[in-house]
Scaffold this active site. Structure first.
Site, short mmCIF file in Angstrom:
data_model
loop_
_atom_site.label_atom_id
_atom_site.label_comp_id
_atom_site.label_asym_id
_atom_site.label_seq_id
_atom_site.Cartn_x
_atom_site.Cartn_y
_atom_site.Cartn_z
N GLU A 153 -29.52 -55.17 10.88
CA GLU A 153 -28.38 -55.14 9.79
C GLU A 153 -28.67 -54.47 8.53
O GLU A 153 -27.89 -54.08 7.63
CB GLU A 153 -28.07 -56.75 9.63
CG GLU A 153 -27.24 -57.04 8.78
CD GLU A 153 -25.62 -56.77 9.13
OE1 GLU A 153 -25.46 -55.87 10.22
OE2 GLU A 153 -24.73 -56.80 8.25
N THR A 171 -10.94 -47.41 7.89
CA THR A 171 -12.36 -47.80 7.96
C THR A 171 -12.58 -48.83 9.13
O THR A 171 -13.71 -49.09 9.68
CB THR A 171 -12.62 -48.77 6.67
OG1 THR A 171 -14.01 -48.88 6.74
CG2 THR A 171 -11.94 -50.06 6.94
C1 DMJ Z 1 -15.52 -53.00 10.47
O1 DMJ Z 1 -14.57 -53.93 10.58
C2 DMJ Z 1 -15.25 -51.95 9.56
O2 DMJ Z 1 -15.97 -50.53 9.59
C3 DMJ Z 1 -15.51 -52.48 7.94
O3 DMJ Z 1 -15.35 -51.23 7.26
C4 DMJ Z 1 -16.99 -52.91 7.89
N1 DMJ Z 1 -17.31 -53.79 8.86
C5 DMJ Z 1 -16.85 -53.45 10.40
C6 DMJ Z 1 -17.85 -52.96 11.22
O4 DMJ Z 1 -19.06 -53.16 11.04
#
Ligand code: DMJ
Length: 565
Positions: A440, A551
């Site tokens: 992580e 994202t």
């Molecule tokens: C996802 O939900 C998206 O990529 C977000 O921007 C960050 N965290 C998670 C994946 O790790």
């Protein structure tokens, strides 16, 4: 993201926002233009569009948007499809058998993940693959089926037709938006709105559009703050104008753990792509207006050393704490700047300038090289560097490569090199673990390089960011090492994360007999498997000429037609 622990904040004063400066008016006019042919907007909404002076809505009042989006407006889907430069699933030219076999393997993984979710958890938000049941969680305000909505476009792109139809049927018959709970504005936006918008653009099925618009309206009260910067948590309940004491009044508040009632950069800065498309599809500029206001406030506020701290007050518009990170709490804000510009067909020059300036400041203050020669991006706490990189920050290799394409000749190679170095470091964080999956967070201090030093940072929850960067680096350089690295990740996922009924995160990447966390995250289907699949596709499958990925890896189209000056 954590749970909201604070009670709802007192209602904001109902004062009008400061008179909108000329640039805001221009920006809103641009956003309204992007929304396509003029909608027959009600007089009240017109005032919002032109000046923003009446932007603040009473928290308990009926949202103007609810009235506006009932006005007939038809998005021309056929015209949109004609504007694409490549078929969405590509042209399938000849390819080598190994690449095809690897792609088919990833497709099989997606089918396995979906089938098990369907069998044991359909209608819940995620699958618990060890106990073979569903998980609901508390991020989505009573909404269900996060995995269904997150998986739709991946199923479609992989040509898992039957499975796509199963997912679509669930959305049609069982996806209930009449819920009353506390939701993360950010998570609902990136997973649900993003997933529904992508499914609509890929298929033209009206159900996805109408659900996205209905849900989008439910998010609007979060923006009723003095600055227009939204709060992080929203109650999705019906907005009841009859009772001041209604517990389900579309109220919003800040996360209890965010300092002093602040909003989080990566949350309020990660709305632009989806909200512009909500305006595009509804003909209602209110969504674009809301997202543009956040961008404008951020552009104006003074930035320490040119950097954007992670916490900002939605009341005063000032920073609350000086913690800067390109990983968690900051990450997708930067991503949405460059992608907003790309999605606008390179017209949103304000977003591009903000991105360029932010990247320059990041490079100057946060990018470091370890003793062993690994380039990384540190975090910044009021001027002091924390030599740590989160898994989340590993998306930045792909982002910097994407931006490099448009950086001008003299900067292009420099940024491509920087992107390659960061992606290499993230690969090292995988290569140095026993499982070949990354932790992580990893550190560069006390002789450590690209490894977790704390027990609490050793886990891997099926996150996509590292393979996301491989996908962009492959598309932009065609260096075969990125496919090799992607294949290493596939093998590691199969070996350590595949269990009898799905895929699970693991608690420690530094042991070859890891224990599982019993959670198949919805982003594994939305992002990790999609990016891996695209890594082994030809470049015209979801071509970067036509699409930007939100994202959560949901593809949204570049606006080739409507965003004309
Ligand atoms: C996802 O939900 C998206 O990529 C977000 O921007 C960050 N965290 C998670 C994946 O790790």
């Amino acid at each position: 993201t954590d749970l909201p622990r604070s009670p709802p904040a007192a209602a904001e004063p109902r004062h009008a926002s400061p008179a909108a400066p000329r640039r805001l008016r221009e920006k809103l006019r641009t956003a309204a233009r992007m929304a396509g042919p003029p909608a027959h907007t009600a007089p009240g909404s017109r005032q919002q569009v032109q000046g923003g002076e009446r932007r603040a809505q009473p928290a308990t009042g009926p949202p103007a948007a609810a009235r506006e989006t009932r006005v007939p407006f038809r998005f021309d889907y056929e015209r949109f499809r004609r504007s694409l430069r490549h078929p969405v699933r590509g042209r399938r030219p000849g390819e080598d058998p190994e690449t095809r076999a690897r792609r088919m393997k990833i497709k099989e993984m997606m089918k396995f993940a979906w089938d098990n979710y369907k069998q044991y958890a359909l209608g819940k938000n995620e699958l618990r693959p060890l106990t073979k049941n569903g998980h609901i969680g508390n991020m989505f305000g009573g909404l269900r089926g996060a995995t269904v909505v997150d998986a739709l476009d991946t199923l479609y792109i992989m040509e898992l037709e039957e499975e796509f139809q199963e997912a679509k049927k669930w959305v049609e018959k069982s996806f209930d938006l009449n819920v009353n709970g506390e939701a993360s504005l950010f998570e609902v936006n990136i997973r649900y709105i993003g997933g529904l918008l992508a499914a609509y653009y890929l298929t033209g099925e009206e159900v996805f559009k109408s659900k996205a618009l209905e849900l989008g309206e439910k998010l609007l009260p979060a923006f009723n703050t003095p600055t227009g910067i939204p709060r992080g948590v929203i109650n999705l309940g019906r907005q009841d104008t009859r009772s001041l004491f209604s517990p389900c009044s579309g109220m919003s508040w800040s996360w209890g753990w965010a300092s002093a009632g602040s909003s989080i950069l990566a949350e309020f800065g990660t709305l632009h792509l989806e909200f512009l498309h909500l305006s595009e599809l509804s003909g209602n500029p209110v969504f674009a207006e809301k997202a543009s206001t956040s961008q404008l406030v951020l552009n104006r506020v003074e930035k320490p050393q040119g950097l954007y701290p992670n916490f900002l007050s939605p009341v005063t518009g000032n920073w609350v704490q000086h913690h800067v990170s390109i990983g968690g709490l900051g990450d997708s804000f930067y991503e949405y700047l460059i992608k907003s510009w790309l999605m606008s067909d390179k017209k949103d020059s304000e977003a591009k300038k903000m991105y360029d300036d932010a990247l320059e400041a990041i490079e100057k203050h946060l990018v470091k090289k370890s003793a062993g020669g690994l380039t990384y991006i540190a975090e910044w706490r009021g001027g002091i560097l924390d030599h740590k990189m989160g898994h989340l920050a590993c998306f930045s290799g792909g982002m910097i490569a994407l931006g490099a394409e448009h950086a001008g000749e003299e900067r292009k190679q420099h940024y491509l090199d920087l992107a390659a170095e960061i992606t290499n470091t993230c690969h090292e964080s995988y290569a140095r673990s026993d499982t070949k999956l990354g932790p992580e967070a990893f550190r560069f201090d006390a002789g450590t390089e690209a490894m977790a030093t704390r027990l609490s940072e050793r886990y891997y929850i099926l996150r996509p960011e590292v393979v996301e960067s491989y996908m962009y680096m492959w598309r932009l350089t065609h260096d075969p090492k990125y496919r090799q690295w992607g294949w290493e990740a596939v093998k590691a996922l199969e070996k350590h994360c595949r269990v009898e009924a799905g895929f699970s995160g693991i608690r420690d990447v530094y042991t070859t007999t890891p224990t599982h966390d019993n959670m198949q995250q919805s982003f594994f289907l939305a992002e990790t498997l999609k990016y891996l699949y695209l890594l082994f596709c030809e470049d015209d499958v979801l071509s970067l000429d036509d699409w930007v990925f939100n994202t959560e890896a949901h593809p949204l189209p570049v606006n080739h037609t409507n965003f004309k000056a």
